[in-house]
Design an enzyme around this catalytic site. Structure first.
Site, PDB file in Angstrom:
ATOM      1  N   ASP A 300       2.695  -1.735  10.395  1.00  0.00           N
ATOM      2  CA  ASP A 300       2.293  -2.376   9.152  1.00  0.00           C
ATOM      3  C   ASP A 300       3.435  -3.304   8.714  1.00  0.00           C
ATOM      4  OD1 ASP A 300       0.179  -1.052   6.529  1.00  0.00           O
ATOM      5  OD2 ASP A 300       1.004  -3.051   6.789  1.00  0.00           O
ATOM      6  N   GLU A 500      -3.441  -1.948  -2.906  1.00  0.00           N
ATOM      7  CA  GLU A 500      -2.390  -1.041  -2.450  1.00  0.00           C
ATOM      8  C   GLU A 500      -1.740  -0.280  -3.594  1.00  0.00           C
ATOM      9  OE1 GLU A 500      -1.073  -4.187   0.934  1.00  0.00           O
ATOM     10  OE2 GLU A 500      -0.171  -2.215   1.076  1.00  0.00           O
TER      11      GLU A 500
HETATM   12  C1  GLC Z   1      -0.395  -4.481   4.105  1.00  0.00           C
HETATM   13  C2  GLC Z   1      -1.387  -3.381   4.389  1.00  0.00           C
HETATM   14  C3  GLC Z   1      -2.168  -3.565   5.666  1.00  0.00           C
HETATM   15  C4  GLC Z   1      -2.312  -5.044   5.978  1.00  0.00           C
HETATM   16  C5  GLC Z   1      -0.921  -5.602   6.235  1.00  0.00           C
HETATM   17  C6  GLC Z   1      -0.953  -7.110   6.507  1.00  0.00           C
HETATM   18  O1  GLC Z   1       0.769  -3.955   3.521  1.00  0.00           O
HETATM   19  O2  GLC Z   1      -0.904  -2.053   4.378  1.00  0.00           O
HETATM   20  O3  GLC Z   1      -3.443  -2.940   5.476  1.00  0.00           O
HETATM   21  O4  GLC Z   1      -3.126  -5.222   7.132  1.00  0.00           O
HETATM   22  O5  GLC Z   1      -0.021  -5.340   5.172  1.00  0.00           O
HETATM   23  O6  GLC Z   1      -1.339  -7.798   5.355  1.00  0.00           O
END
Ligand code: GLC
Length: 607
Positions: A300, A500
């Site tokens: 991530d 988030e």
């Molecule tokens: C974010 C998320 C993930 C996403 C990634 C790229 O923090 O946790 O779901 O795909 O970053 O944006």
């Protein structure tokens, strides 16, 4: 053949490898064998070229696009708010993505780039794209065929902008609705999440990932236990025994791997105090070994940085645990940037701290996917797909999703459906005319926003106005100050947009202002129909008793007409709750331990 080939020592560039690379004149069987083609290419690669394939950089961090070529980068992403400098239209996205791809195709081995984006409820970063209901609403449809169709539409719009990788489906199984990402999960039941996760994977990739122009690499996320953290704290700690982890959080991965998902994103969260990004047992032994996952694991966003304060240690831990590609949002000038990553990993290999075969396994997995997607044959975009972005055909699919996502929780005296010929209708609540609230987070910007966040959408108020008879008088009174002679009041309330950790909550009460607005509507004496726009069930208190009819609409996206279709009886309510609905804000209102819920999973009236 460009000049770089003539400089390459002959022993490196054998005719066979050249034919393999360019994919020309290969017998069909050979061309259809991504594994052997990946093996042949891997044998030609330098360590720098291999490590480059393992690096994914956010487009905003690449001030100099030429770094894609200079560092042999394997992937670029656009995070939630990383838009092209010259605008947010499908055309400007296609231009920007193509410029990055052109850099990759000028490297010695011409290994094409995989560009990734969070298309999590439609192609939601792009202005004018169709925005679908977030997963919690799609969960309420309990309709895998519809989920597949929705993701097919999303794949067409994503591919139309030159992008062939969507960081979706999120197959989390959120247990505690205090979590800010509850709406990214289809529901709290592993079986429902598995069924819809498979449908989404097939919708995005096709029956199997292929060279089809609209076959978009799916990314099941976030492995594992992202939705099981204590108190629903985002990126927190999931405390449970292995049997519980396997029972609740593993089934969707077993199912989507069987469906051929080509990539899996690892979770920020920890399991019993161990960061998932450093958990070799779960990433390698379980996921790649026991489950036989053949695709590649991507980290991530800057997630490996959370393992320890030492970036080089984080790299060693995460790559050895089984991560194959690392998502890096930082460019030169910032700590833990992609140039530093490449140097550190190269040093770790030289020092024997990261085995060469671990690097080869990672790169082999990435190349196999790129060959399977036909990227070596063509990275061209089918412009007919570009033209589908925001099309009426696509909006019709999203409108159907909205209809099927609505859950009728109460309908006293059959208030619903309302007659289209009702004389005087009053609509209250600012959310009734706020497209941003309707869409929620991950819309144009990472956190979403208020108002007209994108072109082509229809608010619930606009949808009502387009559905009722010309003789009906509609008053929009956001604060319910004008309820005079109302024959019915529609109150639209809900959560502001979030994504988030910004959506984590300590309590789940519907906002007091919303409760008061509904009470004011009730005091008018007219029947009150309440529509709740939220990313999760909320504690309703008197809002439910003050409403004659109550509809959970979740985060329906741009197609507000889907709400009006059902409110005025053109379609019946079919949605069913995808998760328990708490009576109060007690903790652990989970699938496993419902604490006297207000409504059970699966509840939903039809009229
Ligand atoms: C974010 C998320 C993930 C996403 C990634 C790229 O923090 O946790 O779901 O795909 O970053 O944006």
């Amino acid at each position: 053949m460009n000049s770089s080939f003539t400089k390459t020592p002959k022993h490196i560039l054998t005719a066979g490898c050249l034919i393999c690379l360019l994919g020309v004149n290969l017998p069909a069987a050979e061309k259809n064998n991504p594994g052997s083609r990946a093996e042949a290419l891997l044998a030609q690669m330098t360590l720098d070229e291999k490590i480059g394939q393992m690096v994914q950089v956010d487009s905003k961090a690449l001030k100099d696009r030429a770094d894609v070529q200079k560092y042999f980068l394997g992937s670029v992403l656009s995070g939630g708010s990383s838009d092209p400098a010259d605008g947010n239209s499908a055309a400007s996205w296609l231009k920007s993505v193509t410029e990055f791809q052109d850099q990759a195709l000028q490297t010695r081995l011409k290994i094409p780039l995989l560009y990734g984006i969070d298309a999590v409820h439609g192609h939601n970063n792009i202005d004018g794209a169709v925005i679908f209901p977030h997963h919690i609403g799609m969960g309420a449809t309990h309709d895998p065929k519809l989920v597949e169709r929705a993701e097919r539409v999303t794949a067409e719009e994503v591919a139309g902008t030159g992008i062939r990788w969507a960081f979706a489906p999120c197959i989390t199984v959120p247990q505690d609705p205090h979590w800010g990402r509850t709406y990214e999960g289809y529901g709290d039941d592993p079986a429902l999440v598995s069924e819809l996760g498979v449908a989404a994977t097939i919708g995005l990739q096709g029956k199997q990932l292929s060279a089809e122009p609209a076959s978009v690499l799916a990314c099941a996320k976030h492995f594992i236990g992202d939705g099981g953290t204590t108190n629903g704290v985002d990126e927190g700690n999931t405390v449970c025994d292995e049997a519980t982890l396997r029972k609740i959080h593993l089934p969707p991965y077993q199912a989507t791997i069987k469906a051929g998902v080509g990539s899996i994103m690892v979770s920020y969260s920890s399991w019993n105090g161990v960061k998932m990004h450093g958990n070799k047992y779960l990433l390698t032994n379980v996921l790649k070994g026991e489950l036989g996952f053949q695709g590649f694991l991507v980290s991530d966003w800057a997630a490996i940085d959370q393992i320890s304060p030492d970036f080089k240690h984080d790299i060693e831990q995460s790559i050895n645990a089984g991560l194959d590609m690392i998502m890096i949002p930082n460019g030169p000038g910032k700590a833990n940037n992609y140039v530093e990553f490449i140097a550190d990993l190269k040093a770790l290999v030289a020092a024997g701290r990261v085995p060469q075969e671990r690097i080869d396994d990672a790169v082999r997995r990435i190349l196999r996917i790129k060959f399977q997607m036909g990227l070596f044959e063509s990275t061209a975009t089918d412009r007919q797909l570009t033209a589908t972005v925001g099309s009426s055909e696509h909006r019709a699919v999203a409108r159907e999703c909205v209809r099927e996502s609505l859950v009728l929780l109460k309908n006293e005296k059959q208030v619903l459906p309302l007659a289209k010929t009702i004389k005087r209708l009053v609509v209250v609540g600012a959310a009734a005319d706020d497209l941003g609230v309707q869409c929620g987070g991950w819309t144009i910007g990472w956190q979403g926003g208020h108002g007209n966040v994108t072109h082509g959408g229809t608010t619930i108020l606009a949808a009502i106005r387009r559905t009722i008879s010309p003789a009906t008088q509609v008053t929009f009174s956001p604060d319910a100050s004008d309820l005079k002679d109302a024959d019915a009041v529609i109150a639209v309330v809900g959560e502001p947009p979030y994504a988030e950790m910004k959506g984590d909550r300590k309590e789940l009460n519907l906002a007091a202002a919303d409760v008061a607005l509904i009470a004011k509507a009730k005091a008018s004496g007219a029947p009150v129909v309440t529509i709740l726009l939220s990313g999760r069930p909320l504690v309703l208190n008197s809002a439910l008793s003050d409403s004659d009819a109550f509809v959970a609409a979740w985060l329906p996206g741009t197609e507000g007409l889907g709400v009006a279709d059902v409110l005025f009886g053109d379609f019946k309510f079919t949605g069913k709750l995808p998760r328990v609905w708490p009576a109060s804000g007690v903790r652990s209102n989970s699938f496993e331990k419902p604490e006297r819920p207000l409504f059970q999973t699966g509840f939903g009236l039809t009229d």
